[in-house]
Design an enzyme around this catalytic site. Sequence first.
Site, mmCIF file in Angstrom:
data_model
loop_
_atom_site.group_PDB
_atom_site.id
_atom_site.type_symbol
_atom_site.label_atom_id
_atom_site.label_comp_id
_atom_site.label_asym_id
_atom_site.label_seq_id
_atom_site.Cartn_x
_atom_site.Cartn_y
_atom_site.Cartn_z
ATOM 1 N N ALA A 193 0.807 -1.297 0.075
ATOM 2 C CA ALA A 193 -0.281 -0.007 0.006
ATOM 3 C C ALA A 193 0.859 1.228 0.069
ATOM 4 C CB ALA A 193 -0.789 -0.052 1.244
ATOM 5 N N GLY A 211 0.811 -5.162 1.020
ATOM 6 C CA GLY A 211 -0.032 -5.025 -0.053
ATOM 7 C C GLY A 211 0.043 -5.832 -1.351
ATOM 8 N N GLU A 219 -0.415 -9.487 -0.749
ATOM 9 C CA GLU A 219 -1.805 -9.702 -0.465
ATOM 10 C C GLU A 219 -2.576 -9.594 -2.047
ATOM 11 O OE1 GLU A 219 -2.244 -6.270 2.496
ATOM 12 O OE2 GLU A 219 -3.055 -8.192 3.923
ATOM 13 N N GLU A 235 3.838 -5.328 7.461
ATOM 14 C CA GLU A 235 3.074 -4.139 8.201
ATOM 15 C C GLU A 235 3.352 -4.170 9.723
ATOM 16 O OE1 GLU A 235 2.213 -6.442 6.166
ATOM 17 O OE2 GLU A 235 0.877 -5.631 4.605
HETATM 18 N N1 T1G Z 1 4.639 3.573 0.236
HETATM 19 C C1 T1G Z 1 4.948 4.545 -0.188
HETATM 20 N N2 T1G Z 1 6.494 4.851 -0.469
HETATM 21 C C2 T1G Z 1 7.185 3.846 -0.315
HETATM 22 C C3 T1G Z 1 6.706 2.438 -0.044
HETATM 23 C C4 T1G Z 1 5.449 2.194 0.294
HETATM 24 N N3 T1G Z 1 4.882 1.128 0.733
HETATM 25 N N4 T1G Z 1 7.737 1.699 0.064
HETATM 26 C C5 T1G Z 1 8.923 2.432 -0.211
HETATM 27 N N5 T1G Z 1 8.513 3.689 -0.644
HETATM 28 C C6 T1G Z 1 9.600 4.693 -1.140
HETATM 29 C C7 T1G Z 1 10.277 5.101 0.078
HETATM 30 O O1 T1G Z 1 9.870 6.149 1.024
HETATM 31 C C8 T1G Z 1 11.630 5.617 -0.917
HETATM 32 O O2 T1G Z 1 10.938 7.104 -1.172
HETATM 33 C C9 T1G Z 1 11.068 5.198 -2.149
HETATM 34 O O3 T1G Z 1 10.084 4.318 -2.282
HETATM 35 C C10 T1G Z 1 12.288 3.970 -2.226
HETATM 36 O O4 T1G Z 1 12.396 3.198 -0.792
HETATM 37 C C11 T1G Z 1 -2.931 -3.087 3.199
HETATM 38 C C12 T1G Z 1 -1.692 -1.323 4.577
HETATM 39 C C13 T1G Z 1 9.998 -1.740 -1.014
HETATM 40 C C14 T1G Z 1 11.929 -3.014 0.277
HETATM 41 O O5 T1G Z 1 6.121 -1.969 4.513
HETATM 42 O O6 T1G Z 1 10.557 -2.019 2.702
HETATM 43 O O7 T1G Z 1 0.823 -2.570 2.463
HETATM 44 O O8 T1G Z 1 12.893 8.424 -0.533
HETATM 45 O O9 T1G Z 1 14.711 3.551 -0.373
HETATM 46 O O10 T1G Z 1 16.079 0.260 -0.608
HETATM 47 O O11 T1G Z 1 -1.559 -4.685 4.344
HETATM 48 O O12 T1G Z 1 11.045 0.445 0.596
HETATM 49 O O13 T1G Z 1 12.753 7.746 -2.745
HETATM 50 O O14 T1G Z 1 11.087 9.220 -1.946
HETATM 51 O O15 T1G Z 1 13.406 1.775 0.810
HETATM 52 O O16 T1G Z 1 14.676 -0.246 -2.728
HETATM 53 C C15 T1G Z 1 3.669 -2.416 3.493
HETATM 54 C C16 T1G Z 1 8.004 -0.660 2.823
HETATM 55 C C17 T1G Z 1 2.957 -1.089 3.452
HETATM 56 C C18 T1G Z 1 7.456 -1.799 2.410
HETATM 57 C C19 T1G Z 1 12.120 -1.061 -1.219
HETATM 58 N N6 T1G Z 1 5.120 -2.283 2.731
HETATM 59 N N7 T1G Z 1 9.083 -0.373 1.906
HETATM 60 O O17 T1G Z 1 13.485 -0.816 -0.865
HETATM 61 O O18 T1G Z 1 14.120 1.550 -1.534
HETATM 62 S S1 T1G Z 1 1.473 -1.198 4.297
HETATM 63 C C20 T1G Z 1 6.098 -1.918 3.496
HETATM 64 C C21 T1G Z 1 10.201 -1.064 2.205
HETATM 65 C C22 T1G Z 1 0.461 -2.217 3.431
HETATM 66 C C23 T1G Z 1 -1.505 -3.474 3.434
HETATM 67 C C24 T1G Z 1 -0.864 -2.647 4.219
HETATM 68 C C25 T1G Z 1 11.481 -0.621 1.035
HETATM 69 C C26 T1G Z 1 11.423 -1.661 -0.224
HETATM 70 P P1 T1G Z 1 11.945 8.173 -1.600
HETATM 71 P P2 T1G Z 1 13.465 2.506 -0.322
HETATM 72 P P3 T1G Z 1 14.685 -0.039 -1.423
#
Ligand code: T1G
Length: 694
Positions: free
Chosen positions: A61, A102, A105, A125
């Site tokens: 998400a 997500g 999912e 999450e």
């Molecule tokens: N949403 C928005 N921005 C995101 C993002 C996300 N989920 N994940 C990464 N970014 C942005 C991050 O801020 C950075 O932005 C750029 O992408 C590169 O990220 C319903 C509700 C995917 C392993 O927790 O673990 O799904 O600084 O530097 O090292 O159940 O990002 O470039 O402007 O980390 O290659 C669950 C979180 C969400 C994954 C990539 N997902 N992200 O790592 O790049 S909640 C997460 C990560 C959800 C559902 C629920 C990592 C990555 P900027 P980065 P990276």
Amino acid sequence: MAVDYTTRDGVAVITLNNPPVNGLGLSTRAGIVEGIERAQNDASVTAIVLTGAGKAFSGGADITEFNTPKATQEPTLATAIQVVEGSTKPVVAAIHSVAMGGGLELALGTHYRVAAPGAQIALPEVKLGILPGAGGTQRLPRAIGLEAALNMIVSGAPVMSEKLAGTGLFDEIVEGDLLEAALAFARKVGAQAGPHPRVRDRKIEHPNAEGFIQFVRNGVAGVAKNFPAPHKCIDAVEAGVKNGFDKGLAFERECFMSLVQTPESRALRHAFFGERAASKIPDVPSDTPAREIRQVAVIGAGTMGGGIAMNFVNAGVPVTLLETKQEALDRGVATIRKNYEGTVKKGKLTPEALEQRIALITPTLSYEDLGNADLIIEAVFEELGVKEQVFKRLDEVAKKGAILASNTSTLDLDRIAAFTKRPQDVVGMHFFSPANVMKLLEVVRGKETSKDVLATVMKIAKKIKKTAVVSGVCDGFIGNRMIEQYIRQALFMLEEGALPAQVDRAIEKFGFAMGPFRMSDLAGNDIGWAIRKRRYQEHPEMHYSKIADRLCETGRFGQKTGGGWYDYKAGDRTAHPSKLVEEMIVAFSKDVGAERRKISDEEIVERLVFALANEGAKILEEGIASKASDIDMVYLTGYGFPLWRGGPMLYADTVGLYNVERAIRRYASRPNGDAWQIAPNLVELAAKGRGFND
Ligand code: T1G
């Protein structure tokens, strides 16, 4: 639309295309629904492939949408997944690189899944203080079994896709061209009669689900006492095991909606973005070319120098380690080896890797050997004269374009830079002890430090896995400047009626890893004493309680002298309240005419934490830090501030700056109130009902 749609020989290909990680924001979700419906209505299409462009299938998400109307606007992710799952034509997910949250999912809502090896599969999450909110707690156990699913959901840790081969999650692990393989698979299943398998229809088989779930609950109880999310993760999975898919899904939604509002989740999301935002320097474009760092040199093989050297060899960067005397050099290398041997004992490093790392260190006594270093970091004695000698010498031997960094924690970087003819190449790299362990690195920007030097240091910081935060030049930079006000309040409170153990207990209950007095005994009370003596010279107007000086005059420097604020038994770090110190404190209050009174834990926490926030506000106002989240990252990664409270600035926002201001004004009106010079920007923000992190 953040989704592309094409067809290939009767197979519709829906490609998520929302850089950087194909976050499932509203436009992406709408694009998925539209693509599925378009494929249903295209008679020539027999099957559908769903994949992601760029460096992810999907990172989940779009966290930036949380707590905004878009997050719950239809089609929600749950709706998009239902549409995928309800498609009469089989949907095949083609997964590469990252399928998280997500994103996973969504894949679980498809009928078939093929994956490239090396993809990170996770439901992270829980690390954001929430739980999978689009069916992950219900579908993942049905795909890979209760135990593996619960471990992934409660830990949030990624599993590599090939490790999940042979489970119900992946129908194929594809070594070659993923899209071609997915298309072939789709054509095959597209020719088969429906209905196509849905993960939700599978059973969760486990010989003793209740027992296993209880076992996981017991395991979580200890580590998650300040975090509600792990417990809810277990509750949601359990609901699905006990009451079936639909009831489990509804319960999961309830849990999600309650968790996403919690201060803990706000804090964890704040830390997630704060970590990434810290590497962005407002006036340094993100495409500023960084200098190549192939060879590092460290000057000083003491505790700090040795730890700093380890950071680089851990990342495979060779280090020349310079000392002035052979036995200091030998001692330094021996200490590094001993540290690694400890890691080998813990099974976290192989003996071969230990030797490889040691081999990357070139000890030397000669400055001439530093001529090939791209980055030289000095960690010598904290005295300006010594720094002057080092930097003048570096100016002679360092190659053109070498970055000259000082690990100083208290000295003026601009004065250090002025010892050289290349101030633009001079920067501060303030590591925190133990340097090979603490994540925080304060990058001190001198007035002449060039932008590409900053870009280079931020990049190499990431390589050595540090959280780098840029600080301007001031006394104590960000962290130590704020901690000084925190300690001032702690000392005043002893004078006014509290005792060390009470202050420590109150702030440790708030969540700090260690209170100020246990911390001071550990670091050495003589260090603070030296800083205060300098302070009395430089800022005679700054009113300090002299109570700590009284303690130091008796030689009670802490653990290293067997006693400080607390008593210690030989070879034991346990802090025992000291009757002698208590008598000294009471006598001191009498000497200064302070009327001792009972001080509540609440007052202790407010005065300590608001002192941090107030000084942080001034640091923001002066531009020493460029954003409040940088200050929070300093405290979360370098000072043991509780993660679930998000840092001093976010905590002040959570309390409300209006309330913070009122509390500060209350303390300013009492004895020692002159220490409270309230920050103007804190007052302004409070008046507007805003926070530091808005
Ligand atoms: N949403 C928005 N921005 C995101 C993002 C996300 N989920 N994940 C990464 N970014 C942005 C991050 O801020 C950075 O932005 C750029 O992408 C590169 O990220 C319903 C509700 C995917 C392993 O927790 O673990 O799904 O600084 O530097 O090292 O159940 O990002 O470039 O402007 O980390 O290659 C669950 C979180 C969400 C994954 C990539 N997902 N992200 O790592 O790049 S909640 C997460 C990560 C959800 C559902 C629920 C990592 C990555 P900027 P980065 P990276």
